[in-house]
Design a protein around this motif. Structure first.
Motif, PDB file in Angstrom:
ATOM      1  N   PRO A  11       0.789  -1.221   0.000  1.00 18.83           N
ATOM      2  CA  PRO A  11       0.000   0.000   0.000  1.00 18.83           C
ATOM      3  C   PRO A  11       0.827   1.280   0.000  1.00 18.83           C
ATOM      4  N   ASN A  12       0.361   2.211  -0.790  1.00 22.65           N
ATOM      5  CA  ASN A  12       0.906   3.578  -0.896  1.00 22.65           C
ATOM      6  C   ASN A  12       2.227   3.660  -1.653  1.00 22.65           C
ATOM      7  N   ASN A  14       2.590   2.919  -4.670  1.00 19.46           N
ATOM      8  CA  ASN A  14       2.257   3.490  -5.984  1.00 19.46           C
ATOM      9  C   ASN A  14       2.367   5.018  -5.961  1.00 19.46           C
ATOM     10  N   GLN A  51       2.132  -4.540  -7.740  1.00 19.89           N
ATOM     11  CA  GLN A  51       1.825  -3.576  -6.661  1.00 19.89           C
ATOM     12  C   GLN A  51       0.341  -3.603  -6.398  1.00 19.89           C
ATOM     13  N   SER A  52      -0.018  -3.597  -5.125  1.00 20.14           N
ATOM     14  CA  SER A  52      -1.430  -3.456  -4.771  1.00 20.14           C
ATOM     15  C   SER A  52      -1.546  -2.747  -3.436  1.00 20.14           C
ATOM     16  N   ASN A  53      -2.642  -2.004  -3.305  1.00 15.42           N
ATOM     17  CA  ASN A  53      -2.937  -1.382  -2.016  1.00 15.42           C
ATOM     18  C   ASN A  53      -3.749  -2.318  -1.133  1.00 15.42           C
ATOM     19  N   GLU A  55      -4.669  -5.825   0.842  1.00 17.40           N
ATOM     20  CA  GLU A  55      -4.028  -6.962   1.528  1.00 17.40           C
ATOM     21  C   GLU A  55      -4.368  -8.289   0.833  1.00 17.40           C
TER      22      GLU A  55
END
Ligand code: DQA
Length: 144
Positions: A11-12, A14, A51-53, A55
């Motif tokens: 998270p974040n 990006n 990438q992912s925000n 979980e």
């Protein structure tokens, strides 16, 4: 067969290059990943990025690394400090993982001093800016 490395950001991350530049620097994630790709190719390795925000999306991606990649470079962002789900995913994947932080988390707030992921990673690299990712990848590629 070339080794395959997955670089995973949580998270974040990006927002790199825009977010708290005094802490995380001016490079965005695209630039960091381009540098990693070039270094991986110099070292004869294959590389992929995620990438992912979320979980859950990170858990799913880590599960999918099982038996498919040889090493994981993981900056889980704030999830580092409390996500048992990510910890369990790393354990289940049975892929060597290195926990990475751009900042030196031990110079910062005490809540960042705890990592629930570190015990299931082979090591931790924190505080070298975007080089933290490069150092983690090189360490993974040195493993037998
Ligand atoms: C970080 C450190 C974490 O504490 C924070 O929540 C982040 C970034 C780092 O790269 O320094 O999002 O993982």
């Amino acid at each position: 067969m070339p080794k395959r490395i997955a670089v995973i950001n949580g998270p974040n991350l990006n927002m790199l290059g825009q977010r708290e530049v005094d802490v995380y620097g001016v490079q965005n994630l695209e630039t960091i990943n381009a540098g990693l790709k070039q270094r991986a190719h110099e070292l004869g390795a294959d590389i992929e990025f995620f990438q992912s925000n979320g979980e859950g999306e990170l858990v799913t991606f880590i599960q999918q690394c099982r038996k498919r990649v040889d090493g994981i470079v993981l900056n889980a962002g704030a999830y580092t400090h409390y996500s048992i789900a990510l910890r369990d995913a790393i354990s289940a994947a049975e892929v060597p993982a290195v926990e990475v932080h751009i900042s030196n988390v031990y110079k910062r707030e005490s809540f960042r001093h705890t990592s629930v992921l570190a015990p299931v990673c082979i090591g931790v690299i924190s505080g070298f800016g975007s080089d933290s990712y490069v150092l983690a990848m090189e360490a993974l590629l040195r493993l037998n």
